[in-house]
Design an enzyme around this catalytic site. Structure first.
Site, PDB file in Angstrom:
ATOM      1  N   THR A 116       0.933  -1.271  -0.008  1.00  0.00           N
ATOM      2  CA  THR A 116       0.057  -0.043  -0.101  1.00  0.00           C
ATOM      3  C   THR A 116       0.891   1.279   0.105  1.00  0.00           C
ATOM      4  O   THR A 116       0.801   2.079  -0.827  1.00  0.00           O
ATOM      5  CB  THR A 116      -0.899  -0.030   1.146  1.00  0.00           C
ATOM      6  OG1 THR A 116      -1.764  -1.322   1.287  1.00  0.00           O
ATOM      7  CG2 THR A 116      -1.810   1.149   1.224  1.00  0.00           C
ATOM      8  N   GLU A 158       9.359  -6.416  -4.310  1.00  0.00           N
ATOM      9  CA  GLU A 158       8.146  -6.826  -3.574  1.00  0.00           C
ATOM     10  C   GLU A 158       8.511  -8.282  -3.682  1.00  0.00           C
ATOM     11  O   GLU A 158       8.815  -9.043  -4.423  1.00  0.00           O
ATOM     12  CB  GLU A 158       6.916  -6.466  -4.340  1.00  0.00           C
ATOM     13  CG  GLU A 158       5.692  -7.172  -4.239  1.00  0.00           C
ATOM     14  CD  GLU A 158       5.346  -7.261  -2.583  1.00  0.00           C
ATOM     15  OE1 GLU A 158       4.831  -7.972  -2.288  1.00  0.00           O
ATOM     16  OE2 GLU A 158       5.696  -6.087  -2.022  1.00  0.00           O
ATOM     17  N   ALA A 159       8.085  -9.048  -2.373  1.00  0.00           N
ATOM     18  CA  ALA A 159       8.223 -10.329  -2.213  1.00  0.00           C
ATOM     19  C   ALA A 159       7.113 -11.090  -2.823  1.00  0.00           C
ATOM     20  O   ALA A 159       7.587 -12.160  -3.280  1.00  0.00           O
ATOM     21  CB  ALA A 159       8.251 -10.590  -0.603  1.00  0.00           C
ATOM     22  N   ASN A 174      -7.437  -6.872   1.361  1.00  0.00           N
ATOM     23  CA  ASN A 174      -8.519  -6.421   2.481  1.00  0.00           C
ATOM     24  C   ASN A 174      -9.802  -6.434   2.239  1.00  0.00           C
ATOM     25  O   ASN A 174     -10.162  -6.615   0.904  1.00  0.00           O
ATOM     26  CB  ASN A 174      -7.823  -5.129   2.896  1.00  0.00           C
ATOM     27  CG  ASN A 174      -7.934  -3.866   2.015  1.00  0.00           C
ATOM     28  OD1 ASN A 174      -8.952  -4.260   1.059  1.00  0.00           O
ATOM     29  ND2 ASN A 174      -7.167  -2.871   1.921  1.00  0.00           N
ATOM     30  N   HIS A 182      -5.331  -4.840  11.522  1.00  0.00           N
ATOM     31  CA  HIS A 182      -4.852  -3.675  11.429  1.00  0.00           C
ATOM     32  C   HIS A 182      -3.573  -3.236  12.400  1.00  0.00           C
ATOM     33  O   HIS A 182      -3.502  -2.378  13.131  1.00  0.00           O
ATOM     34  CB  HIS A 182      -5.843  -2.562  11.991  1.00  0.00           C
ATOM     35  CG  HIS A 182      -7.140  -2.785  11.468  1.00  0.00           C
ATOM     36  ND1 HIS A 182      -8.433  -2.081  11.900  1.00  0.00           N
ATOM     37  CD2 HIS A 182      -7.409  -3.062   9.886  1.00  0.00           C
ATOM     38  CE1 HIS A 182      -9.305  -2.336  10.980  1.00  0.00           C
ATOM     39  NE2 HIS A 182      -8.863  -3.035   9.850  1.00  0.00           N
ATOM     40  N   ALA A 226       2.871   1.348   7.846  1.00  0.00           N
ATOM     41  CA  ALA A 226       1.883   1.182   9.196  1.00  0.00           C
ATOM     42  C   ALA A 226       3.003   1.157  10.534  1.00  0.00           C
ATOM     43  O   ALA A 226       2.434   1.539  11.289  1.00  0.00           O
ATOM     44  CB  ALA A 226       0.961   0.252   8.954  1.00  0.00           C
TER      45      ALA A 226
END
Length: 611
Positions: free
Chosen positions: A16, A37-38, A94, A545, A578
């Site tokens: 994101t 990116e994995a 999500n 979250h 995050a």
């Protein structure tokens, strides 16, 4: 002259936040950007695109499928933590919900010591990230439960496309709005304009025309994927960040990234910055594998210590959520037949979606939210007592300073009847039952049709950890969220759960629910605080979250990054996902991560003369 493996910016994680930052940095043609990116690009997968199929992504190759340690306050249960392993990260798997935090929560970031991080500063970046749904007429506005809003967020014209889920067919929104309007608890404006206490109709990141998922891949990457200065490498796992000493020799500098791709090991050099965007559970893992973390723990695992920074992987926060499902009145449409995978209903739903992009496949049944304090006088008194009896112990050191700072923020919210301490939501179907229930509770799916009302804890004081268990990059980290281990959290969420009964019993809800109320789970018929607490021990799950494990805080309060998102003690290394949030959002996290990443992009661009 730079080598072919040298980039200005190397972004670890194409999720994101990573794709937001990469897209914004590559707007300047002088910046050569690499994203590692994995996962793979699964954006064409129907399970990704079609809203109602998102549940089918759990536990697949698109999911890291993390598991928590047994949770002591939840009867020793292990909690699944779904996180996206794909280009787009968790925005690819999500549940689409797109809601903002409250103004007071974002203002608390500044109160924690992050100068300039408040609602007024961050709000324009929410608007920069998404486009508001198209305008509707007065009748449709009432059906959507937004007819009383005095303002829409007209400034929102960003890449992410949003809509009011289920169009005008969902029966809950109008009833939800009427219920809270009767208590003067209807949010007066679009919550992205001035988010406060009250109920509102939520947005989903579902494209209003195509009714497909809008996420960081479709919104931020695909429109600009042909930029010559943007390079995205998928199916590549980062082994560690590389460092060298600065000219003064007193500080280290991030110089590149070592990664594995197709069985071989490579190095990507970063002439300007390494940007960590691997998520709340992976970013601390990568820092620790790179030698940044608690020195004693790293040495035990045979990792050369680059920087002793014990706060890495600490301060894990997540929304604990529980819910009650009620049987709906005859004729009320729900998604329960899809949950039970009834063949005829599935076939019709797929046909409706395929021909007209309508029907139950076009949404996930989540339409209504409310940010609320505990309203019962007895409940508020119980919380006040819990706060008085469970203050953090005084002491020296970083952890004590952190705990006191967070306690002050939570206490202020919990004692303020005009501040929200939980987010309530509705789901137009039954929700999966936890494995923790004893007795005659059925595991489901249940016969019949249901409406679920859930509550998630907005100001958790329980703090968890995520740390590596070995020096093997492929080993999952040890994750211990410690849900509801703080006595205050258990009390607050129990009081909120007791208030669900009052919502379901409101006169407006008689149009939707059978009377007397009939619950899908007999254990959810609790009438005392202690019974509610036991229900929480048996039912609480994660809302996915997770955040705050590389928190933006003063170093003396347990911070890992400063207010400009730089890792303390390291040059040219920032965290933008995050994990860097000081607190998690009031409710679902993705909108906050988008806004945070948009602002992070401007901070980085300004540092390098691109704004």
């Amino acid at each position: 002259m730079s080598s072919p493996n040298t980039y200005d910016f190397v972004v670890i994680g194409g999720g994101t936040s990573g794709l937001v930052v990469a897209a914004r940095l590559s707007e300047d043609p002088r910046h050569n950007v690499l994203v590692i990116e994995a996962g793979l690009d699964h954006s064409a997968d129907p399970r990704v695109q079609i809203p109602a199929l998102f549940e089918a992504l759990k536990g697949t190759e698109l999911d890291w499928n993390f598991k928590s340690k047994p949770q002591s306050a939840l009867g020793g249960r292990t909690i699944t933590l779904n996180q996206g392993k794909a280009l787009g990260g968790s925005s690819t798997i999500n549940a689409f919900v797109f809601v903002p935090p409250t103004k007071s929560l974002i203002d608390s970031w500044e109160a924690l010591g992050n100068d300039g991080w408040n609602w007024d500063a961050l709000q324009p970046y929410f608007s920069k990230a998404y486009t508001s749904p198209p305008a509707v007429d007065a009748r449709s506005s009432k059906l959507l439960g937004v007819d009383k809003w005095t303002a829409m967020n007209a400034a929102a014209t960003g890449p992410l496309q949003t809509s009011f889920p289920a169009n005008f067919t969902d029966p809950v929104r109008e009833v939800w709005a009427d219920t809270f309007a009767a208590e003067n608890l209807l949010m007066p404006t679009d919550p992205f304009v001035n988010p406060s206490v009250g109920s509102f109709s939520c947005l989903s990141c579902i494209h209003p025309k195509t009714k497909e998922r809008s996420h960081s891949v479709s919104a931020y990457y695909q429109p600009i994927q042909d930029r010559e200065n943007l390079h995205v490498l998928t199916n590549a796992e980062v082994l560690k960040i590389l460092f060298d000493e600065t000219e003064s020799g007193h500080q280290i500098r991030a110089s590149g990234v070592q990664y594995k791709h197709k069985g071989s090991t490579f190095v990507a050099d970063a002439s300007k910055e390494v940007i960590l965007a691997a998520g709340a559970l992976q970013s601390p893992k990568i820092l620790e594998l790179s030698g940044i973390g608690d020195a004693k723990s790293l040495q035990k695992l045979g990792i050369d210590v680059v920087l002793d920074l014990p706060a890495v992987g600490e301060n894990l926060q997540d929304h604990a959520v529980s819910s009650v499902c009620f049987e709906v009145a005859d004729g009320v449409e729900t998604l329960d037949a899809l949950v039970r995978q009834e063949p005829e209903v599935l076939a019709q739903a797929m046909q409706d979606y395929g021909t007209s992009r309508t029907g139950p496949m076009s949404h996930v049944g989540v339409t209504s939210y409310a940010y609320l304090p505990v309203r019962s006088p007895d409940g508020r008194q119980a919380i006040k007592q819990a706060l008085a009896n469970n203050q953090p112990p005084s002491g020296e050191g970083v952890s004590s300073a952190r705990d006191r700072a967070y306690f002050e923020i939570a206490e202020r919210a919990l004692l303020d009847s005009s501040d929200a301490t939980a987010a309530y939501l509705t789901v137009a179907t039954q929700t999966p039952q936890s494995a923790g229930f004893p007795g005659d509770s059925q595991p489901g799916p249940l016969p019949g049709n249901f409406l679920t009302i859930g509550a998630m804890l907005s100001h958790p004081l329980s703090r968890g950890t995520v740390h590596i268990q070995s020096n093997d990059y492929s080993a999952p980290p040890a994750i211990d969220p410690r849900y509801l281990t703080n006595t205050i959290d258990m009390e607050v969420l129990a009081q909120h759960m007791l208030e669900i009964e009052g919502i379901a019993s409101a006169p407006s809800f008689s149009k939707l629910l059978k009377s007397p109320l009939r619950r899908g789970n007999p254990a959810s018929h609790f009438t005392s605080t202690e019974a509610a607490k036991q229900y929480l021990r048996d039912s609480v799950i994660s809302m996915w979250h997770v955040g705050c494990t590389c928190a933006m805080l003063p170093k003396a309060k347990g911070g890992v990054v400063s207010s400009d998102l730089r890792v303390y003690g390291v040059e040219n290394l920032r965290v933008v996902d995050a994990s860097a949030l000081p607190t998690i959002s009031t409710a679902n996290l993705q909108a906050t991560v988008y806004g945070f990443a948009e602002r992070a992009s401007d901070i980085i661009k300004e540092a390098w003369g691109s704004v």
